[in-house]
Scaffold this motif. Sequence first.
Motif, PDB file in Angstrom:
ATOM      1  N   MET B   1       4.037   6.293   8.511  1.00 37.40           N
ATOM      2  CA  MET B   1       5.162   5.793   9.288  1.00 37.40           C
ATOM      3  C   MET B   1       5.651   4.483   8.711  1.00 37.40           C
ATOM      4  O   MET B   1       5.110   3.438   8.978  1.00 37.40           O
ATOM      5  CB  MET B   1       4.680   5.588  10.719  1.00 37.40           C
ATOM      6  CG  MET B   1       5.777   5.317  11.648  1.00 37.40           C
ATOM      7  SD  MET B   1       5.254   4.238  12.928  1.00 37.40           S
ATOM      8  CE  MET B   1       5.339   2.667  12.124  1.00 37.40           C
ATOM      9  N   LEU B   3       8.804   1.943   8.040  1.00 41.48           N
ATOM     10  CA  LEU B   3      10.161   1.608   8.475  1.00 41.48           C
ATOM     11  C   LEU B   3      10.898   0.921   7.339  1.00 41.48           C
ATOM     12  O   LEU B   3      10.423  -0.083   6.803  1.00 41.48           O
ATOM     13  CB  LEU B   3      10.110   0.682   9.695  1.00 41.48           C
ATOM     14  CG  LEU B   3       9.624   1.336  10.981  1.00 41.48           C
ATOM     15  CD1 LEU B   3       9.611   0.336  12.103  1.00 41.48           C
ATOM     16  CD2 LEU B   3      10.510   2.508  11.355  1.00 41.48           C
ATOM     17  N   LYS B  31       7.957  -5.819  11.817  1.00 43.57           N
ATOM     18  CA  LYS B  31       8.078  -4.404  12.149  1.00 43.57           C
ATOM     19  C   LYS B  31       8.467  -3.569  10.935  1.00 43.57           C
ATOM     20  O   LYS B  31       8.133  -2.400  10.834  1.00 43.57           O
ATOM     21  CB  LYS B  31       9.155  -4.210  13.224  1.00 43.57           C
ATOM     22  CG  LYS B  31       8.802  -4.848  14.531  1.00 43.57           C
ATOM     23  CD  LYS B  31       9.834  -4.490  15.595  1.00 43.57           C
ATOM     24  CE  LYS B  31       9.469  -5.154  16.903  1.00 43.57           C
ATOM     25  NZ  LYS B  31      10.436  -4.876  17.962  1.00 43.57           N
ATOM     26  N   ILE B  32       9.217  -4.177  10.033  1.00 44.05           N
ATOM     27  CA  ILE B  32       9.825  -3.417   8.944  1.00 44.05           C
ATOM     28  C   ILE B  32       9.015  -3.618   7.671  1.00 44.05           C
ATOM     29  O   ILE B  32       8.603  -4.734   7.358  1.00 44.05           O
ATOM     30  CB  ILE B  32      11.278  -3.896   8.732  1.00 44.05           C
ATOM     31  CG1 ILE B  32      12.066  -3.605  10.010  1.00 44.05           C
ATOM     32  CG2 ILE B  32      11.915  -3.210   7.549  1.00 44.05           C
ATOM     33  CD1 ILE B  32      13.421  -4.211  10.021  1.00 44.05           C
ATOM     34  N   LEU B 153      18.248   2.242   9.863  1.00 43.05           N
ATOM     35  CA  LEU B 153      16.793   2.068   9.783  1.00 43.05           C
ATOM     36  C   LEU B 153      16.187   3.434   9.553  1.00 43.05           C
ATOM     37  O   LEU B 153      16.445   4.356  10.312  1.00 43.05           O
ATOM     38  CB  LEU B 153      16.267   1.476  11.087  1.00 43.05           C
ATOM     39  CG  LEU B 153      14.784   1.155  11.101  1.00 43.05           C
ATOM     40  CD1 LEU B 153      14.500  -0.029  10.217  1.00 43.05           C
ATOM     41  CD2 LEU B 153      14.328   0.843  12.503  1.00 43.05           C
ATOM     42  N   ASP B 155      12.900   5.862   9.198  1.00 40.49           N
ATOM     43  CA  ASP B 155      11.481   5.965   9.501  1.00 40.49           C
ATOM     44  C   ASP B 155      10.935   7.095   8.645  1.00 40.49           C
ATOM     45  O   ASP B 155      11.166   8.259   8.920  1.00 40.49           O
ATOM     46  CB  ASP B 155      11.310   6.272  10.985  1.00 40.49           C
ATOM     47  CG  ASP B 155       9.853   6.417  11.365  1.00 40.49           C
ATOM     48  OD1 ASP B 155       9.585   6.819  12.501  1.00 40.49           O
ATOM     49  OD2 ASP B 155       8.982   6.139  10.522  1.00 40.49           O
ATOM     50  N   ASP B 157       8.119   9.355   7.049  1.00 33.82           N
ATOM     51  CA  ASP B 157       6.773   9.804   7.326  1.00 33.82           C
ATOM     52  C   ASP B 157       6.485  11.002   6.454  1.00 33.82           C
ATOM     53  O   ASP B 157       6.878  12.108   6.787  1.00 33.82           O
ATOM     54  CB  ASP B 157       6.700  10.190   8.809  1.00 33.82           C
ATOM     55  CG  ASP B 157       5.288  10.183   9.292  1.00 33.82           C
ATOM     56  OD1 ASP B 157       5.076  10.527  10.457  1.00 33.82           O
ATOM     57  OD2 ASP B 157       4.387   9.846   8.503  1.00 33.82           O
ATOM     58  N   VAL B 162      13.460  10.056   9.659  1.00 30.91           N
ATOM     59  CA  VAL B 162      14.360   9.947  10.802  1.00 30.91           C
ATOM     60  C   VAL B 162      15.220   8.728  10.554  1.00 30.91           C
ATOM     61  O   VAL B 162      14.712   7.633  10.338  1.00 30.91           O
ATOM     62  CB  VAL B 162      13.577   9.766  12.107  1.00 30.91           C
ATOM     63  CG1 VAL B 162      14.531   9.700  13.276  1.00 30.91           C
ATOM     64  CG2 VAL B 162      12.598  10.901  12.286  1.00 30.91           C
TER      65      VAL B 162
END
Lengths: 469, 189
Positions: B1, B3, B31-32, B153, B155, B157, B162
């Motif tokens: 995961m 970002l 977070k990123i 952004l 995501d 995986d 996404v």
Amino acid sequence: MVKKSVPDWLNSSLWSTAPPPTPPNDDDDDGRRIGKSSSSDSTAAPSNSSSSKSANTTATVVPVRPEPPPAVEIRDPLSSSNNNVENGSGTVEIRDPTGDDVSVQAQLLQELSRKIVNIGELRKLASQGIPDGAGIRCTVWKLLLGYLPTDRGLWSSELIKKRSQYKHFKEELLMNPKDWKSKCFFARQSEITRRLDKSTCIEKDESLPETGVVLPRSEITHGEHPLSLGKSSVWNQFFQDTEIIEQIVRDVKRTHPGMHFFSGESQSATSNREALKNILIVFAKLNPGIRYVQGMNEILAPLFYVFRNDPIEENAACAEADTFFCFVELLSGFRDHFCQQLDNSVVGIRATITRLSRLLKEHDEELWRHLEVTTKVNPQFYAFRWITLLLTQEFNFADSLLIWDTLLSDLEGPQETLLRICCAMLILIRRRLLAGDFTSNLKLLQHYPSTNISHLLYVANKLRTQPAR
Amino acid sequence: MVLVLALGDLHIPHRAPDLPPKFKSMLVPGKIQHIICTGNLCIKEVHDYLKTICPDLHITRGEYDDETRYPETKTLTIGQFKLGVCHGHQVIPWGDLDSLAMLQRQLDVDILVTGHTHQFTAYKHEAGVVINPGSATGAYSSVTCDVNPSFVLMDIDATRVVVYVYELVDGEVKVDKIDFKKTTATTAH
């Protein structure tokens, strides 16, 4: 009886601790230290113990805590089978079983082997100090903390129930750390995707490689995107959890760096740290009100150490589950100390420190006045750590286990007992405190000198407001 | 995961003073994991600001960038996806899918991120995706003045990405989502 001045028994030279290390043949004071194992402590046994015993009998009638025989450095026999704990500075000492000890051990074993354990009797025996051998301590602590019921017959069923409950907690709240992020997250994410997909537009069939097609966009209900700052957002929760987990990992790494049980890269140490981490994460997740606060790892460490070193293989293997429940029980009395919002309330840490202060004033007004008024040593500077960490940081590991024996077994409860022990700690070094100014007193109190633990606990016992049985 | 933030065409300070405050409040460090910037920041301060959000910054040169040493194109691999970045002013006609597709084949990437048009678009082309995050500040472009601030952004995986599209419409942040799975593809050509 109102104590106006320092009572005579307190002024006896028995209670002053020895000044910084001198070779172990002091005749003048009995401040024998169970010091760190790097210095070999083999004081002349018979003469010292007999002289202090005679001094003890002149004191008032109180159940005398038997003087421990001199501490001799021995490798902990339990550990060699379980984990390679003790080398160098990490050695935990075992007292050489002499007459007194063996009798306490025998009595404890007898008590433990009954069908229905008499908790009151157990408390009385445990408060004299639990011997290190024969794996008694782990069972006694479990009984005292209410983890094991008093009826022996129920033990196995309770253990199975609790252990499976912990396993269930772990499965629900933790994932295998390697794929924790992707699995747990992906699981949540695909759940969100599934939920959203149902309510929004259809996706084109992607099996045909169509070219130049504008990809369909589906709108997101507020909050379910990674940058969301909303409290209810799954993503936000995830990031907050990650932060707490990072802090837990950092603190666990720093727990008792001198002990091989916890630190180093050996497989046992890593698995021990892993267990500590899991317990703290599960606790943080189950208690969103208090989460994780620095210091909880220090309270957890002795519990885990004792349970992990259980000579019964089965118990040692399930030490993590047992420690979790006992930790919860132990912390329940002290939770409020960790909650910042309660700091100034009636149950918070400041109130507890004030109680300690009042206790000191009651028993030793001169010292109290000197400390708080003359030298202005605010009790918060030293007592905060003493109280929140239950004295684990003030003494070496073996000594803190002994102190915890008393803490857990005392009828008055751990909070009251803790305050009495803290008060006793202050009274024991009163000579040096009275002679010192702010700086030296603060330094002394923040690095409490090694002292004879049984003396300390004896003095603490004497500070009871009600007569002990 | 993982970002990955994709943005560009900020044109600070020439055409816009700063990112919209609602965007800024969302872009918190920690977070990123990666930032892809198509270019036209234009000044060093913006570069430093992006670095505080995430230290792993990939940036290509736009025609108004002060820093001349950014590369024209860049490729990186995240998860199972190969990403390519280019500002897009080099590809003419600007914003034309076929021309961008040529660039995508040339760089041999699954996801191509370009900018310059200041309009968000996301096309599927053969086995890959061409994304334009638009202008994060809503600066006017050579073509139009009517620009909504937007960024993207991703995501990532393994084989699934996404794409969350953040757009500021009438003062409110609107978030859309695009799902894309990498088909175990046709290594063409």
